[in-house]
Write an enzyme that holds these catalytic residues in place. Sequence first.
Site, PDB file in Angstrom:
ATOM      1  CE  LYS A 185      -5.168  -3.955-131.349  1.00 22.18           C
ATOM      2  NZ  LYS A 185      -5.815  -5.167-131.252  1.00 22.18           N
ATOM      3  CD  GLU A 260      -0.772  -6.050-146.920  1.00 23.97           C
ATOM      4  OE1 GLU A 260      -2.016  -6.544-147.420  1.00 23.97           O
ATOM      5  OE2 GLU A 260      -0.347  -7.008-146.334  1.00 23.97           O
ATOM      6  CB  CYS A 294      -2.574  -9.903-147.294  1.00 21.88           C
ATOM      7  SG  CYS A 294      -1.174 -10.253-146.341  1.00 21.88           S
ATOM      8  CD  GLU A 393      -8.548  -9.751-148.181  1.00 26.47           C
ATOM      9  OE1 GLU A 393      -9.105  -9.126-147.265  1.00 26.47           O
ATOM     10  OE2 GLU A 393      -7.393  -9.817-148.491  1.00 26.47           O
TER      11      GLU A 393
HETATM   12  P1  NAP Z   1      -9.369  -5.898-138.975  1.00 31.82           P
HETATM   13  O1  NAP Z   1     -10.500  -5.547-138.477  1.00 31.82           O
HETATM   14  O2  NAP Z   1      -8.669  -5.221-140.243  1.00 31.82           O
HETATM   15  O3  NAP Z   1      -8.078  -6.303-137.987  1.00 31.82           O
HETATM   16  C1  NAP Z   1      -6.796  -6.110-138.117  1.00 31.82           C
HETATM   17  C2  NAP Z   1      -6.231  -5.410-137.112  1.00 31.82           C
HETATM   18  O4  NAP Z   1      -6.842  -4.121-136.828  1.00 31.82           O
HETATM   19  C3  NAP Z   1      -6.276  -6.030-135.621  1.00 31.82           C
HETATM   20  O5  NAP Z   1      -5.139  -5.718-134.832  1.00 31.82           O
HETATM   21  C4  NAP Z   1      -7.508  -5.308-135.089  1.00 31.82           C
HETATM   22  O6  NAP Z   1      -7.652  -5.847-133.816  1.00 31.82           O
HETATM   23  C5  NAP Z   1      -7.391  -3.997-135.429  1.00 31.82           C
HETATM   24  N1  NAP Z   1      -8.329  -3.166-135.436  1.00 31.82           N
HETATM   25  C6  NAP Z   1      -9.722  -3.559-135.695  1.00 31.82           C
HETATM   26  N2  NAP Z   1     -10.596  -2.393-135.478  1.00 31.82           N
HETATM   27  C7  NAP Z   1      -9.733  -1.402-135.156  1.00 31.82           C
HETATM   28  C8  NAP Z   1     -10.096   0.089-135.072  1.00 31.82           C
HETATM   29  N3  NAP Z   1     -11.223   0.633-135.257  1.00 31.82           N
HETATM   30  N4  NAP Z   1      -8.795   0.833-134.899  1.00 31.82           N
HETATM   31  C9  NAP Z   1      -7.589   0.394-134.804  1.00 31.82           C
HETATM   32  N5  NAP Z   1      -7.653  -0.963-134.918  1.00 31.82           N
HETATM   33  C10 NAP Z   1      -8.279  -1.762-135.169  1.00 31.82           C
HETATM   34  O7  NAP Z   1      -9.607  -7.639-139.439  1.00 31.82           O
HETATM   35  P2  NAP Z   1     -10.584  -8.615-138.873  1.00 31.82           P
HETATM   36  O8  NAP Z   1     -12.006  -7.997-138.382  1.00 31.82           O
HETATM   37  O9  NAP Z   1     -10.086  -9.205-137.842  1.00 31.82           O
HETATM   38  O10 NAP Z   1     -10.998  -9.648-140.042  1.00 31.82           O
HETATM   39  C11 NAP Z   1     -11.938  -9.377-141.012  1.00 31.82           C
HETATM   40  C12 NAP Z   1     -11.475  -9.440-142.634  1.00 31.82           C
HETATM   41  O11 NAP Z   1     -10.330  -8.742-142.946  1.00 31.82           O
HETATM   42  C13 NAP Z   1     -11.224 -10.719-142.871  1.00 31.82           C
HETATM   43  O12 NAP Z   1     -12.179 -11.662-143.281  1.00 31.82           O
HETATM   44  C14 NAP Z   1     -10.196 -10.546-144.030  1.00 31.82           C
HETATM   45  O13 NAP Z   1     -10.991 -10.525-145.133  1.00 31.82           O
HETATM   46  C15 NAP Z   1      -9.319  -9.095-143.732  1.00 31.82           C
HETATM   47  N6  NAP Z   1      -8.047  -9.109-143.126  1.00 31.82           N
HETATM   48  C16 NAP Z   1      -7.091  -9.234-144.183  1.00 31.82           C
HETATM   49  C17 NAP Z   1      -5.989  -9.154-143.572  1.00 31.82           C
HETATM   50  C18 NAP Z   1      -4.865  -8.987-144.365  1.00 31.82           C
HETATM   51  O14 NAP Z   1      -3.552  -9.377-144.155  1.00 31.82           O
HETATM   52  N7  NAP Z   1      -4.866  -8.099-145.393  1.00 31.82           N
HETATM   53  C19 NAP Z   1      -5.649  -9.406-142.152  1.00 31.82           C
HETATM   54  C20 NAP Z   1      -6.658  -9.591-141.356  1.00 31.82           C
HETATM   55  C21 NAP Z   1      -7.949  -9.549-141.909  1.00 31.82           C
HETATM   56  P3  NAP Z   1      -8.373  -6.858-133.015  1.00 31.82           P
HETATM   57  O15 NAP Z   1      -8.485  -7.902-134.002  1.00 31.82           O
HETATM   58  O16 NAP Z   1      -7.956  -6.982-131.636  1.00 31.82           O
HETATM   59  O17 NAP Z   1      -9.940  -6.276-132.991  1.00 31.82           O
END
Ligand code: NAP
Length: 491
Positions: A185, A260, A294, A393
């Site tokens: 996904k 991760e 990340c 972060e």
């Molecule tokens: P996120 O919520 O962690 O999203 C990452 C993945 O998880 C996406 O595929 C997202 O799908 C999915 N997801 C979201 N809620 C979920 C749930 N309840 N159950 C299963 N999967 C779920 O991150 P974000 O909201 O896009 O970003 C917020 C913050 O997260 C960023 O500002 C950053 O600090 C951090 N982040 C870190 C990384 C990393 O590589 N470590 C990557 C992304 C974000 P959808 O996007 O389709 O909702």
Amino acid sequence: MNTHLSTAEGGVAAAMQLIGGASVEARAGRRIEVVCPSDGLPFASIPRSGDEDVDAAVRAARQAFDTGPWSRMTAAERGRCLTRLGLLVERHADELAALESRDTGKPARQGRADVAATMRYYEFYGGAADKIHGDTIPFLDGYTALTLREPHGVVAGIIPWNYPLQILSRVAGAALAMGNTLVVKPAEDASLTAIRIAELALEAGFPPGVFNVITGYGREAGAALSAHPGVDYVTFTGSPLTGTAIQQAAAVNNRGVTMELGGKSPQIVFADADIEAALPVLVNAITQNGGQTCSAGSRVLVERPVYEKVAAALAARFSKLVAGPHDADLDLGPLISAKQKERVAGMVAAAEEAGAAVLARGSIHPDAPASGYYFAPVLFGSVDPGMAVAQQEVFGPVLALFPFDDEADAVRLANGTEFGLVAGVWTKDGARQHRVAKKVRAGQVFVNGYGAGGGIELPFGGFRKSGHGREKGFEALYDMSATKTVVFNHG
Ligand code: NAP
Ligand code: MG
């Protein structure tokens, strides 16, 4: 259906998800608009999947695992499928790089670098598939004991939007090399290249149902996937908060997970370091991909005697950084979304309010569309290590700089957050290189360098809030399999 968006430049291409080898709509027929962050305009759409779609994908993966030709393939044959996929990625490199850049806003060269790393994942795991094996274990008289490394079964991969191709491929490479089947996904903000890779996987000879992609929102499709009882193992990259939710969902079924979860990674610059060599690396580590990495080096700790010199040199470099559209290939592209831009801007404003000094800001190119999600890089100096901007972060081009007094102080500050993903150590003192590398709590430590440019061969993962489990390298093959012990009593 092909998501070949280069043929639809300017138009709106309706991409499909891939379940059981077929390109399909979401059952409810709903779609999500896909936006280019460089101008905020829609250029494609993806299916918005729900529970039923997730169920269909998990069933397809289960069937492929239990009864399909995949289950009878040798490790060498699985490796050949991966190697062929790598060659197809290479053949479609321009198309994939352009699509990745347009979907995420990342500069064109970063799109190309991501495709090169993607190709390497399939090459590496294609070669590794038949080189992992169990052991024989000396045991009691009259017995022979051995171990087999077996796949988990159906692996769910929940992928973020920052490096969609790379993170998808590190998961897929290791999971498929070990003989698992996969339901992925991708993030709703960046799903297009995942669909394209799954299409290429069919072409490479992976049997239908081995590599499935469902698209949709995290709170819908992502939540349904991580809670699905037909999933045997979950791997996730993203925020700690979502990681906790996914672990809770997986815990209901007592499934294993790899997490991760990002970091607040420090780079430590000692006074004896080659500062000229360090400077471009320090800047790149927080501006590559707009800081949405990340492993971003988001804290720089400088030994006090050279602090002012390093601060001034970094400020000079930061003030020259320019953000602009992905195809202009400037220092930075836009951030991924309006939401992310708001989040980063909010954290920067809070840091200023808390008294952090802005040493320099980059700029946004005057021709960049006002509707894009641009954010000029910010360098904060003399940051109090307890401030939010030094602890949380940001996931944007925001660097927190602060001085330290001696080696012990450096290690204490470097370890002074809840995270532990990556660290950089800059010093010419060989003994100190070893001491600090051992004392810093991080899954990867780079000495006189930072970041791996993909680093396919290098095990990667976190301590504490940065997560658990290891990806990349040979190590990932252990996470993507389980040991079975078989004992023969032959007298
Ligand atoms: P996120 O919520 O962690 O999203 C990452 C993945 O998880 C996406 O595929 C997202 O799908 C999915 N997801 C979201 N809620 C979920 C749930 N309840 N159950 C299963 N999967 C779920 O991150 P974000 O909201 O896009 O970003 C917020 C913050 O997260 C960023 O500002 C950053 O600090 C951090 N982040 C870190 C990384 C990393 O590589 N470590 C990557 C992304 C974000 P959808 O996007 O389709 O909702
Ligand atoms: Mg997009």
